[in-house]
Enzyme design. Structure first.
Site, PDB file in Angstrom:
ATOM      1  CB  SER A 136     -71.612  90.500 -29.669  1.00 27.86           C
ATOM      2  OG  SER A 136     -73.146  90.574 -29.165  1.00 27.86           O
ATOM      3  CE  LYS A 162     -74.442  92.268 -32.074  1.00 30.35           C
ATOM      4  NZ  LYS A 162     -74.666  91.400 -33.056  1.00 30.35           N
ATOM      5  CE  LYS A 164     -76.697  91.112 -28.324  1.00 28.74           C
ATOM      6  NZ  LYS A 164     -77.287  90.664 -29.765  1.00 28.74           N
ATOM      7  CG  ASP A 189     -78.089  93.269 -31.612  1.00 28.67           C
ATOM      8  OD1 ASP A 189     -79.092  93.606 -32.158  1.00 28.67           O
ATOM      9  OD2 ASP A 189     -77.510  92.224 -31.781  1.00 28.67           O
ATOM     10  CD  GLU A 214     -77.086  92.870 -35.066  1.00 25.44           C
ATOM     11  OE1 GLU A 214     -75.832  93.458 -34.660  1.00 25.44           O
ATOM     12  OE2 GLU A 214     -77.177  91.558 -35.095  1.00 25.44           O
ATOM     13  CG  ASP A 239     -79.600  89.299 -36.125  1.00 22.39           C
ATOM     14  OD1 ASP A 239     -79.963  88.191 -36.551  1.00 22.39           O
ATOM     15  OD2 ASP A 239     -79.175  89.304 -34.780  1.00 22.39           O
ATOM     16  CE  LYS A 263     -77.152  86.384 -35.430  1.00 22.17           C
ATOM     17  NZ  LYS A 263     -78.052  86.667 -34.172  1.00 22.17           N
ATOM     18  N   GLY A 291     -72.968  85.852 -34.889  1.00 21.92           N
ATOM     19  CA  GLY A 291     -73.061  84.677 -34.001  1.00 21.92           C
ATOM     20  C   GLY A 291     -73.891  84.382 -33.082  1.00 21.92           C
TER      21      GLY A 291
HETATM   22  O1  OSB Z   1     -78.590  89.354 -31.739  1.00 16.78           O
HETATM   23  O2  OSB Z   1     -76.529  88.999 -32.724  1.00 16.78           O
HETATM   24  C1  OSB Z   1     -77.508  88.549 -31.892  1.00 16.78           C
HETATM   25  C2  OSB Z   1     -76.233  86.000 -29.216  1.00 16.78           C
HETATM   26  C3  OSB Z   1     -77.432  85.279 -29.260  1.00 16.78           C
HETATM   27  C4  OSB Z   1     -78.245  85.549 -29.761  1.00 16.78           C
HETATM   28  C5  OSB Z   1     -78.472  86.869 -30.656  1.00 16.78           C
HETATM   29  C6  OSB Z   1     -77.459  87.455 -30.869  1.00 16.78           C
HETATM   30  C7  OSB Z   1     -76.237  87.056 -30.029  1.00 16.78           C
HETATM   31  C8  OSB Z   1     -75.174  88.192 -29.920  1.00 16.78           C
HETATM   32  C9  OSB Z   1     -73.853  87.233 -29.790  1.00 16.78           C
HETATM   33  O3  OSB Z   1     -74.999  89.125 -30.543  1.00 16.78           O
HETATM   34  C10 OSB Z   1     -72.696  86.896 -30.703  1.00 16.78           C
HETATM   35  C11 OSB Z   1     -71.820  86.021 -30.270  1.00 16.78           C
HETATM   36  O4  OSB Z   1     -70.867  86.480 -29.912  1.00 16.78           O
HETATM   37  O5  OSB Z   1     -71.903  84.632 -30.855  1.00 16.78           O
HETATM   38 MG    MG Z   2     -78.325  90.626 -33.289  1.00 18.09          MG
END
Ligand code: OSB
Ligand code: MG
Length: 369
Positions: A136, A162, A164, A189, A214, A239, A263, A291
């Site tokens: 991510s 992934k 953002k 995401d 996402e 999510d 999660k 994560g």
């Molecule tokens: O939206 O999945 C998410 C990290 C912090 C809060 C929300 C998210 C995320 C990530 C990172 O996308 C996931 C990771 O590398 O642990």
């Molecule tokens: Mg997410």
């Protein structure tokens, strides 16, 4: 098993890189670790995935500390617990606070697995010996920066990228990435950054063969996501909106989601995660493990959960070294050529590294039964 002692550590660690989402940027990570000890001296570990500030959900490290000390510990200390599923029931009368619940429940799962000489994966019913790793990537300064980062991650073997997105950092960036990498498994995401008014922008993303988008809409929504999904080819993955099996059932029935990001913290623990997993499997909804930038303890829990059979898509659980100069477990979680090998030692399968842990512990709370 009789729960005799509980220790909570407040931790502060600094990630190797600042992580930016549609909500903002952070690099220092404060979180809780929790250790439970039974009457025989066996131990189990859990991690709270609540952040310092309530931007992802309403929980914070301090609300978790309050819930755990004042409400959750009194429900388990000096209690005889035969199976961790009982913890989910003990906590059910208390509303939400899922990350707080998952911290205690996760430690009891680890303890249960160790006491019964099983890996946590086996205790959950998981069978995979290795799991696929995706990555991510936070919002970057420019599409060019993102392309360079992705180039490196492709070379390292990650199974899917992934990225953002947020308004203004979306279609342009995804288009540039797709042109640079026509074949890679790619997803976006939004962390709730859009509304139905943005439907034209979101529809433009359909061109780029994303495996999913996402949480495009509000963090508590399942109605508008159903409307949006009717207009999109790209599957929506929820999510933030999914906190329980009931939420998952409703979202699937409404057609708000075609894939679910599980999660452990967000849904209140491993027992609820497994229920969601099983329900999704029966309804042909693939899941993957999200994560929360965890330390090794939480990461190990994610690895174990991902061994269940409906975790068909690569997760966000990368190796420790992507995030941390040094992790709080030995060995660290290692991703190699896009796979993490599931550990075969009992419980979470990694040893807490107390020396490293102590270096990053800023407060400790001890409870004895
Ligand atoms: O939206 O999945 C998410 C990290 C912090 C809060 C929300 C998210 C995320 C990530 C990172 O996308 C996931 C990771 O590398 O642990
Ligand atoms: Mg997410």
């Amino acid at each position: 098993m009789l729960i005799k002692e509980i220790t909570i550590r407040k931790m502060k660690m600094t990630m190797k890189f600042p992580f930016s989402t549609s909500f903002g940027t952070f690099q220092d990570k404060e979180f809780l670790l929790l250790e439970v000890t039974d009457e025989l001296g066996n131990t189990g570990w859990g991690e709270s995935t609540a952040f310092h500030s309530p931007w992802y959900n309403e929980e914070t490290l301090e609300t978790n500390l309050h819930m755990i000390r004042d409400f959750l510990i009194p429900l388990v200390l000096n209690k005889e617990i035969a199976h961790p599923d009982e913890v989910n029931e003990l906590f059910a009368p208390l509303r939400k606070n899922n990350m707080a619940k998952a911290t205690v429940e996760g430690a009891i799962w680890d303890l249960y697995a160790k006491r019964n000489q099983m890996t946590l994966a086996q205790a959950l019913g998981g069978t995979a010996e290795k799991i696929e790793v995706g990555i991510s990537i936070g919002i970057q300064k420019s599409a060019e920066d993102l392309i360079e980062l992705v180039r490196g991650y492709v070379a390292e073997g990650y199974k899917r990228m992934k990225v953002k997105i947020k308004p203004g950092f979306d279609v342009n960036v995804i288009k540039a990435l797709r042109e640079a990498f026509p074949e890679i498994p790619l997803m976006a995401d939004a962390n709730s950054a859009y509304t139905l008014d943005d439907i034209d922008v979101l529809k433009q993303l359909d061109e780029f063969n994303l495996t999913m988008i996402e949480q495009p809409l509000a963090s508590d929504d399942i109605i508008d996501h159903a409307k949006l999904q009717k207009e999109l080819k790209t599957p929506i993955c929820l999510d933030e909106s999914i906190h329980s099996l009931e939420d998952a059932r409703k979202a699937i029935e409404l057609g708000s989601t075609k894939i679910i990001n599980i999660k452990i913290g967000r849904v209140g623990g491993l027992t609820e995660s497994k229920k969601i997993h099983d329900y999704c499997m029966e309804h042909d909804i693939p899941v993957w493990c999200g994560g929360m930038l965890e330390s090794g303890i939480g990461r190990a829990h994610n690895v174990a959960l991902t061994t269940l059979p409906n975790f068909i898509l690569p997760g966000d659980t990368a190796g420790s070294s992507r995030y941390w100069e040094e992790d709080v477990i030995t060995p660290e979680v290692v991703a190699e050529d896009g796979y993490i090998t599931v550990p075969t030692n009992y419980g979470i399968g990694y040893e807490p590294n107390i020396e490293v842990m102590n270096r990053y512990t800023i407060d400790t709370f001890y409870f004895k039964g």
